[in-house]
Design a protein around this motif. Sequence first.
Motif: not given
Lengths: 279, 325
Positions: A56, A58, A145-146, A238, A240-241, A243-245, A247-248
């Motif tokens: 990724a 960013i 969830p990922y 974080r 989310e930056t 693209n990860l959840p 607290a799945p």
Amino acid sequence: MAKTGFLTDTTVCIGCKACEVACKQWNQLPADGYEMTGDSYDNTQTLSGSTWRHVAFIEKSGRKRLTGDVDLVALAEGVREELPEGAEIDGLGRWTFMSDVCKHCARAPCQQACPTGAIIRNEFDNVYIQPDVCNGCGYCVPACPYGVITSVPEDGRAFKCTLCYDRQKDGLEPACAKACPTDSIVFGEVEELERRAEERVRELHERGYTEAYVYGTEEVGGTGGIGGNHSKFILMDRPETYNLPAAPELPQEKVGPAVAASAVAAAVLSAAVALAFRR
Amino acid sequence: MRENGRHARGSESSHHPGDSYYNIPPIKRPHWTWEIFVYFWVGGIGAGAHAVTTIARLLGHGDAALLRAGRYITLGSMVLSPLLLISDLGRPERFYNMLRILKLRSPMSLGSWSLFLFGSLSGLIATAQAAQDGLLGGGNPAARLARAVPAQILSALAMPFALFVGSYGGILLAATAVPMWARNALLMGPTFLASSFSTGLSALSLALKLGRWGEKGTHAALRRAERLALVAELGLMAASLAKMGKYGKPLYGKPLAPLFFGGTVLGGILAPLALLSGRESRPRGILASVLVLLGGLAFRYVMVEGGKRSADDPQATFSHTRKEG
């Protein structure tokens, strides 16, 4: 056998994509086409059935600009000391790279969802899809969830990172870890990697990077009954930056209560029909 | 070999750096094509029809026409269901791997086994019915054997599996990372089951009305039961929408909202309820049954399709995993 996994330290990733290439070559995965996305240098976009490592890109733009004579070597060494003209190192903006991969969950949603038993834990405690058993029902895909495991329509089955099961059997480290030039990707025993991750985060904190943390623990990333991930990451922002959840949850925790609720509904609906049919 | 073409971008157009990664969905939607929602509908009809006829029979309701219709409808549903499921598999020739293991935490595994057992039993029951109806001929050994099948006992035995087949579609969807489904985990199974009862009752009622079969009392009882099932379904759907909250957005938004509110809620529940509550007549009953059946199909479609859209929305996934309202 010892449990094995990855530690991916995003702070030393240089975005070279050697891991993506090494993974494709070793596992003989096909190319994904040659499309330009405009999403920075990321033309891969996401993990998929034919991409088991994904880098990724960013771009974090800086708030301040550097002025005057700046010692770029000092800057590059990444120490948050006072800089000329009161500039901040983050003023440069930051490139963040992160090589994403299957999390190899301690309690894996895809493995629990799989109705055929194709997805197993192998002797290295890695989550492995047996390609000769998978019948392509696709239920593991929304269970993850990922967003890792993915159906490949041309093949019919689902695929994801095997943690180079074949190489591990021969005592070799996975292809991505072998190819990584900065040791951003480290392969090893899970407990050893956990120690290494903690040590690295402590070191980063000492150097002023207090935002550094480990993703893939039972507190962050491997939450909600997943019991942590065997692939861990050192992140600087974080989840989310990247693209990860944050607290799945393990989706299968809901099966028991959902079955119980349906049993109650079945009793009520049957009683209603009985009421309508009583003579 | 890139799957699903390129990824589907999330529907949220306004995004700030750090909130998501170029709006690329963080989870993957299932590949399931039309066979899946059609199976949820067809399997539900068979499960509902079996449950209703078995309950009626256990209560001593002796209408042979109802029993006959129920058994043949269930058989038809249980012949179609596995064909639909197998054709949706990426490797259909390996369908039997579903039965190589039983996993209590996998709704797909539980559902496969239930479908296998319910389907097999309904085959035996329908064979006994066919023998009674003289479809297998008179004195041949096969017909005599078929007549010896204890259809009543088998029907009772099949009940738990039938009820599970009627509800597990919802449970299966709920036990995923998809926000719209997972948020409503407890009510998904019950809502699918209520729809399975209403569509099963409507299929029975439609068959009896079209064939002009069955006693007057049976038609009246089916009508009462349909009303009750529809009221339950309506209540569960309202509760589901409340439980889903903002995660139910795919259902309120284009393009699914017209089908969900017009097709399922209005056309499939409220209109048939009105038709079944007013003056009783054959055309009204037939229309009500057809509407309920179509509404049930629309319901399965919007639930599966809505989940795919929910999976494509990065903000829904992130907010869901941060346990936000």
